[in-house]
Design a protein around this motif. Sequence first.
Motif, PDB file in Angstrom:
ATOM      1  N   GLU A   1       0.849  -1.188   0.000  1.00 39.89           N
ATOM      2  CA  GLU A   1       0.000   0.000   0.000  1.00 39.89           C
ATOM      3  C   GLU A   1       0.884   1.237   0.000  1.00 39.89           C
ATOM      4  OE1 GLU A   1      -2.525  -0.580   3.397  1.00 39.89           O
ATOM      5  OE2 GLU A   1      -3.468  -2.356   2.529  1.00 39.89           O
ATOM      6  N   ASP A   2       0.295   2.406   0.283  1.00 38.49           N
ATOM      7  CA  ASP A   2       1.068   3.638   0.260  1.00 38.49           C
ATOM      8  C   ASP A   2       2.084   3.727   1.394  1.00 38.49           C
ATOM      9  OD1 ASP A   2      -0.906   3.865   2.160  1.00 38.49           O
ATOM     10  OD2 ASP A   2      -1.370   5.962   1.737  1.00 38.49           O
ATOM     11  N   LYS A   3       1.913   2.920   2.442  1.00 35.73           N
ATOM     12  CA  LYS A   3       2.867   2.872   3.541  1.00 35.73           C
ATOM     13  C   LYS A   3       3.435   1.448   3.608  1.00 35.73           C
ATOM     14  CE  LYS A   3       3.241   3.399   8.509  1.00 35.73           C
ATOM     15  NZ  LYS A   3       2.511   3.534   9.768  1.00 35.73           N
ATOM     16  N   PRO A   4       4.769   1.305   3.533  1.00 41.10           N
ATOM     17  CA  PRO A   4       5.341  -0.044   3.571  1.00 41.10           C
ATOM     18  C   PRO A   4       4.998  -0.770   4.870  1.00 41.10           C
ATOM     19  CG  PRO A   4       7.014   1.592   3.015  1.00 41.10           C
ATOM     20  CD  PRO A   4       5.795   2.330   3.424  1.00 41.10           C
ATOM     21  N   GLU A   5       4.735  -2.075   4.751  1.00 37.53           N
ATOM     22  CA  GLU A   5       4.476  -2.909   5.915  1.00 37.53           C
ATOM     23  C   GLU A   5       5.342  -4.163   5.799  1.00 37.53           C
ATOM     24  OE1 GLU A   5       0.807  -5.350   7.936  1.00 37.53           O
ATOM     25  OE2 GLU A   5       0.341  -3.550   6.797  1.00 37.53           O
ATOM     26  N   PHE A   6       6.202  -4.370   6.776  1.00 34.98           N
ATOM     27  CA  PHE A   6       7.100  -5.518   6.736  1.00 34.98           C
ATOM     28  C   PHE A   6       6.320  -6.806   6.971  1.00 34.98           C
ATOM     29  CE2 PHE A   6       9.983  -2.043   8.004  1.00 34.98           C
ATOM     30  CZ  PHE A   6      10.882  -2.131   6.948  1.00 34.98           C
ATOM     31  N   GLN A   7       6.685  -7.816   6.212  1.00 34.66           N
ATOM     32  CA  GLN A   7       6.077  -9.136   6.350  1.00 34.66           C
ATOM     33  C   GLN A   7       7.181 -10.097   6.782  1.00 34.66           C
ATOM     34  OE1 GLN A   7       3.614 -10.039   2.862  1.00 34.66           O
ATOM     35  NE2 GLN A   7       3.498  -7.841   2.493  1.00 34.66           N
ATOM     36  N   THR A   8       7.233 -10.350   8.069  1.00 33.50           N
ATOM     37  CA  THR A   8       8.291 -11.184   8.631  1.00 33.50           C
ATOM     38  C   THR A   8       7.869 -12.647   8.653  1.00 33.50           C
ATOM     39  OG1 THR A   8       7.465 -10.797  10.867  1.00 33.50           O
ATOM     40  CG2 THR A   8       9.147  -9.286  10.043  1.00 33.50           C
ATOM     41  N   ALA A   9       8.813 -13.527   8.933  1.00 32.36           N
ATOM     42  CA  ALA A   9       8.542 -14.968   8.936  1.00 32.36           C
ATOM     43  C   ALA A   9       8.551 -15.494  10.373  1.00 32.36           C
ATOM     44  CB  ALA A   9       9.605 -15.697   8.118  1.00 32.36           C
ATOM     45  N   THR A  10       7.642 -16.420  10.646  1.00 31.66           N
ATOM     46  CA  THR A  10       7.572 -17.090  11.940  1.00 31.66           C
ATOM     47  C   THR A  10       7.594 -18.582  11.705  1.00 31.66           C
ATOM     48  OG1 THR A  10       6.285 -15.279  12.890  1.00 31.66           O
ATOM     49  CG2 THR A  10       6.194 -17.386  14.039  1.00 31.66           C
ATOM     50  N   ILE A  11       8.389 -19.290  12.510  1.00 30.10           N
ATOM     51  CA  ILE A  11       8.449 -20.744  12.416  1.00 30.10           C
ATOM     52  C   ILE A  11       8.346 -21.315  13.825  1.00 30.10           C
ATOM     53  CG2 ILE A  11      10.983 -20.803  12.412  1.00 30.10           C
ATOM     54  CD1 ILE A  11      10.707 -23.208  10.404  1.00 30.10           C
ATOM     55  N   LYS A  12       7.573 -22.391  13.944  1.00 29.08           N
ATOM     56  CA  LYS A  12       7.341 -23.020  15.248  1.00 29.08           C
ATOM     57  C   LYS A  12       7.955 -24.407  15.261  1.00 29.08           C
ATOM     58  CE  LYS A  12       2.964 -20.619  15.850  1.00 29.08           C
ATOM     59  NZ  LYS A  12       1.517 -20.758  15.986  1.00 29.08           N
ATOM     60  N   GLY A  13       8.409 -24.805  16.440  1.00 26.20           N
ATOM     61  CA  GLY A  13       8.984 -26.130  16.594  1.00 26.20           C
ATOM     62  C   GLY A  13       8.705 -26.699  17.968  1.00 26.20           C
TER      63      GLY A  13
END
Length: 187
Positions: free
Chosen positions: A136-148
């Motif tokens: 969108e007009d404002k960047p939004e970080f999309q981080t990764a999550t992993i479960k173990g």
Amino acid sequence: MAVQVGLRDLYYAVLTKDDPTGVTYQTPKKVAAAINAKISPKTNSETLYADDGPVETASSLGEIEVELEVSDLPLDVQAELLGHTVSQGVIIKKSTDIAPYVAIGFKSVKSNGKFRYVWLLKGKFEVPESEYKTMEDKPEFQTATIKGTFIRRDWDNAWQKIADEDHPDYVPNIGQNWFSAVEPPTA
């Protein structure tokens, strides 16, 4: 008293041997920039009642749930943590892939500037969820999550190692070599 205020240097090492004769790991490799690490040990407790009151209690450690949030989960890291393959820059995920046991290590700076070093010694990760969002007009970080899920080792029943730089018995080369090997070589 110093408290944790940071998280950095997230590493993993594939466990190649864990039996009554010993334990071995591959050389640790960096995962990605660490954002959050949540470690949730499960314990089961029972109390024995006799003579109209509690007389004994016992506890046992169950599984240890781990959730890691990182800036990114590179394809090669995903493949190694989850048993997938990478060919010509393409990750191939199969329903028959089996995640290997791994150790996870990191360090956390404390409010006094000293570090706490951590290794979780034996666990498997599960395939992470994926979420993508339009820009969108404002960047939004999309981080990764992993479960173990982590458990104790067969060799010595250990499940975690922690070293504090500000402990009176701390030896400086411990932190300097923390990510060189999960278990230091024996002489």
